[in-house]
Design a protein around this motif. Structure first.
Motif, PDB file in Angstrom:
ATOM      1  N   LYS A 155       0.841  -1.201   0.000  1.00 43.18           N
ATOM      2  CA  LYS A 155       0.000   0.000   0.000  1.00 43.18           C
ATOM      3  C   LYS A 155       0.874   1.249   0.000  1.00 43.18           C
ATOM      4  O   LYS A 155       0.623   2.215  -0.725  1.00 43.18           O
ATOM      5  N   ILE A 156       1.910   1.213   0.852  1.00 43.38           N
ATOM      6  CA  ILE A 156       2.798   2.360   0.964  1.00 43.38           C
ATOM      7  C   ILE A 156       3.508   2.621  -0.361  1.00 43.38           C
ATOM      8  O   ILE A 156       3.640   3.763  -0.801  1.00 43.38           O
ATOM      9  N   SER A 157       3.954   1.542  -1.023  1.00 49.63           N
ATOM     10  CA  SER A 157       4.692   1.696  -2.277  1.00 49.63           C
ATOM     11  C   SER A 157       3.832   2.372  -3.333  1.00 49.63           C
ATOM     12  O   SER A 157       4.309   3.241  -4.066  1.00 49.63           O
ATOM     13  N   ALA A 158       2.556   1.965  -3.394  1.00 49.18           N
ATOM     14  CA  ALA A 158       1.662   2.580  -4.376  1.00 49.18           C
ATOM     15  C   ALA A 158       1.498   4.066  -4.096  1.00 49.18           C
ATOM     16  O   ALA A 158       1.594   4.904  -4.998  1.00 49.18           O
ATOM     17  N   GLY A 159       1.265   4.394  -2.823  1.00 45.16           N
ATOM     18  CA  GLY A 159       1.124   5.798  -2.449  1.00 45.16           C
ATOM     19  C   GLY A 159       2.416   6.565  -2.634  1.00 45.16           C
ATOM     20  O   GLY A 159       2.427   7.717  -3.092  1.00 45.16           O
ATOM     21  N   PHE A 160       3.521   5.918  -2.282  1.00 43.77           N
ATOM     22  CA  PHE A 160       4.824   6.574  -2.388  1.00 43.77           C
ATOM     23  C   PHE A 160       5.152   6.874  -3.841  1.00 43.77           C
ATOM     24  O   PHE A 160       5.642   7.958  -4.180  1.00 43.77           O
ATOM     25  N   ALA A 161       4.877   5.911  -4.735  1.00 44.76           N
ATOM     26  CA  ALA A 161       5.128   6.131  -6.160  1.00 44.76           C
ATOM     27  C   ALA A 161       4.289   7.289  -6.676  1.00 44.76           C
ATOM     28  O   ALA A 161       4.760   8.120  -7.464  1.00 44.76           O
ATOM     29  N   HIS A 162       3.026   7.358  -6.210  1.00 43.37           N
ATOM     30  CA  HIS A 162       2.146   8.445  -6.622  1.00 43.37           C
ATOM     31  C   HIS A 162       2.683   9.778  -6.123  1.00 43.37           C
ATOM     32  O   HIS A 162       2.732  10.764  -6.862  1.00 43.37           O
ATOM     33  N   GLU A 163       3.099   9.809  -4.868  1.00 39.73           N
ATOM     34  CA  GLU A 163       3.603  11.055  -4.290  1.00 39.73           C
ATOM     35  C   GLU A 163       4.909  11.491  -4.961  1.00 39.73           C
ATOM     36  O   GLU A 163       5.151  12.676  -5.156  1.00 39.73           O
ATOM     37  N   LEU A 164       5.782  10.551  -5.291  1.00 40.52           N
ATOM     38  CA  LEU A 164       7.020  10.891  -5.982  1.00 40.52           C
ATOM     39  C   LEU A 164       6.740  11.361  -7.412  1.00 40.52           C
ATOM     40  O   LEU A 164       7.453  12.214  -7.941  1.00 40.52           O
ATOM     41  N   ASN A 165       5.698  10.800  -8.017  1.00 36.15           N
ATOM     42  CA  ASN A 165       5.389  11.154  -9.397  1.00 36.15           C
ATOM     43  C   ASN A 165       4.999  12.619  -9.521  1.00 36.15           C
ATOM     44  O   ASN A 165       5.328  13.276 -10.517  1.00 36.15           O
ATOM     45  N   ASN A 166       4.290  13.152  -8.516  1.00 31.96           N
ATOM     46  CA  ASN A 166       3.850  14.551  -8.583  1.00 31.96           C
ATOM     47  C   ASN A 166       5.021  15.523  -8.663  1.00 31.96           C
ATOM     48  O   ASN A 166       5.087  16.331  -9.582  1.00 31.96           O
ATOM     49  N   PRO A 167       5.967  15.492  -7.687  1.00 31.11           N
ATOM     50  CA  PRO A 167       7.096  16.426  -7.810  1.00 31.11           C
ATOM     51  C   PRO A 167       7.992  16.126  -9.004  1.00 31.11           C
ATOM     52  O   PRO A 167       8.562  17.043  -9.599  1.00 31.11           O
ATOM     53  N   ALA A 168       8.123  14.851  -9.368  1.00 29.71           N
ATOM     54  CA  ALA A 168       8.954  14.522 -10.532  1.00 29.71           C
ATOM     55  C   ALA A 168       8.347  15.112 -11.804  1.00 29.71           C
ATOM     56  O   ALA A 168       9.064  15.662 -12.650  1.00 29.71           O
TER      57      ALA A 168
END
Length: 467
Positions: A155-168
């Motif tokens: 669950k964390i990985s999915a959210g983390f990838a989403h959160e990293l995608n925004n600033p990237a």
């Protein structure tokens, strides 16, 4: 599966189930047991079957599979001399997984009805079987705890990838904007060099840029914003500036007003005003884009730092002094995507005077993850979670309150039981069980109060753990 001939007593002794077993005890066990054989791939048991025997592997291999997330995964292999099935003092009544033969396999089945007599006739064997049960329970608990962590990590990985995608993505967009704005700024500088901007005009440009970068941007209503754009557009048209509407829109968005920009008219030559406004717009765009790149890169760094702290990466597994608030905040960062998806509002009421506690950092973060994940799951979009820390003398209390559907009174006593769940998403029902185990490892406890519209889990942790 079909019955087969019994073994002799010496064969059973050679399995070395316990060194204290005598020939007489072996003969008695054989006399009360059933002997069966399985062909390769044949099942000994399936989920839901009643379990009434201890299984001793005489030949071959027995594989045990448990259901995880809707599919069966191999959990253990038992070879010759291995023991599985029902064990003394176990509360198991039905099979939870599958047991199948790997190659030709023979088994000795001890009926559970013999356990009381076995305690009298072969106490050493009973003791050994209990030790096997305890080892199996510890291994199972450890495995399930790791599996629960992996589920959380998923669950964390999915959210983390989403959160990293925004600033990237923001950095990628900003880089493109920077290139375009830079090219336009160079062109405008060439033109201003021809028309001429005096020293005072350059100073005024720098003041306006500084105001955009550091000034407090006023929050305008739609009507107020429209009025400001109209005033700037009128001003630009008087100065003979083309594309006045687009420039007015950009500068108002950046926080400037007509009176701010009008100061340039008193400093610059009238012929240079169009280039001066164009240069102001382009430099302000460059400035804002650079800030966006900086903020996005800081966001990525903060996310990575939160993950490292949350997982205790590159750190000792020993207990360490930690601020409880810090651990909760890192967990909230990791779960931010889930919170955003449901538009959950956070009300953080931290007691800033609380001392640091000596804790197992990553394990305690798992507690916050499980409690917060349940709170989010229990609420409708737009709800609120209150997290409160308080000093209770020798203890610290952490209250996590949600405005969800509440916990029905008839199941409240079961929520900390292993494998109990009300979710229909393949959950294993171990989140609260693991959370309670971790808190009790810290010599603390978890309590819950619930009614419709408000559920509060209280984690009680001692300020000093007495071992």
């Amino acid at each position: 599966m079909k019955d087969t001939d019994p073994i002799n007593a010496q064969y059973l002794l050679d399995l070395n189930l316990t060194e204290e077993m005598t020939l007489e005890q072996a003969e008695w066990l054989i006399s009360i047991s059933r002997f069966v054989e399985l062909q390769d791939g044949e099942h000994l048991a399936d989920p839901g079957d009643k379990i009434e025997h201890t299984h001793i592997i005489l030949e071959g291999m027995l594989e045990v599979y448990n259901s995880v997330g809707g599919q069966f995964l191999l959990m253990a292999r038992y070879e010759k001399g291995g023991v599985t099935g029902l064990l003394p003092y176990s509360r198991m009544t039905h099979v939870q997984g599958k047991a199948r033969a790997e190659g030709y396999t023979r088994l000795m089945l001890l009926p559970k009805s013999c356990f009381p007599e076995m305690a009298k006739r072969a106490p050493a064997l009973i003791q050994r079987l209990v030790e096997i049960m305890l080892d199996r329970t510890r291994d199972s608990t450890r495995t399930e705890q790791q599996r629960e962590k992996m589920i959380s990590l998923g669950k964390i990985s999915a959210g983390f990838a989403h959160e990293l995608n925004n600033p990237a993505s923001a950095i990628n967009r900003a880089a493109t904007t920077l290139k375009d704005a830079f090219d336009k700024a160079v062109e405008t500088l060439e033109k201003t060099g021809e028309s001429g901007l005096n020293k005072d005009a350059w100073y005024r440009l720098r003041v306006l840029l500084d105001e955009i970068d550091h000034g407090e941007k006023e929050d305008l209503s739609v009507l107020e914003r429209s009025d400001e754009e109209d005033r700037l557009e009128d001003l630009f048209e008087d100065w003979g500036i083309e594309n006045s509407y687009a420039m007015a829109d950009e500068l108002v968005e950046m926080g400037l007003k007509a009176e701010d920009v009008d100061l340039l008219a008193g400093e610059a030559n009238k012929e240079a005003l169009p280039e001066a406004i164009g240069l102001l717009t382009q430099l302000a765009t460059l400035q804002a884009t650079i800030k966006e790149v900086k903020n996005a890169s800081v966001k990525i760094s903060d996310l990575i730092a939160s993950v490292k702290s949350y997982s205790h990466m590159d750190r000792s597994p020993e207990m360490e002094l930690m601020n409880i608030e810090e651990g909760i905040n890192h967990t909230l960062t990791i779960l931010s995507n889930q919170l955003h998806e449901k538009d959950i509002q956070l009300d953080l009421q931290y007691d800033k005077s609380l001392p640091k506690l000596k804790v197992y950092v990553s394990e305690l973060n798992q507690v916050w993850t499980n409690l917060l994940d349940n709170a989010v799951d229990a609420m409708e979009p737009g709800g609120r979670i209150i997290i409160e820390t308080t000093d209770k003398g020798e203890f610290i209390h952490v209250n996590i309150k949600d405005e969800g559907r509440g916990i029905a009174p008839e199941i409240r006593s079961k929520i900390f039981d292993p494998f109990f769940t009300t979710k229909n998403t393949g959950a294993q029902g171990l989140g609260l069980d693991i959370a309670l185990r971790i808190v009790r490892l810290h010599k603390g406890d978890i309590t819950v109060e619930s009614r419709k519209g408000e559920t509060c889990f209280t984690v009680c942790l001692p300020k000093e753990i007495k071992t």
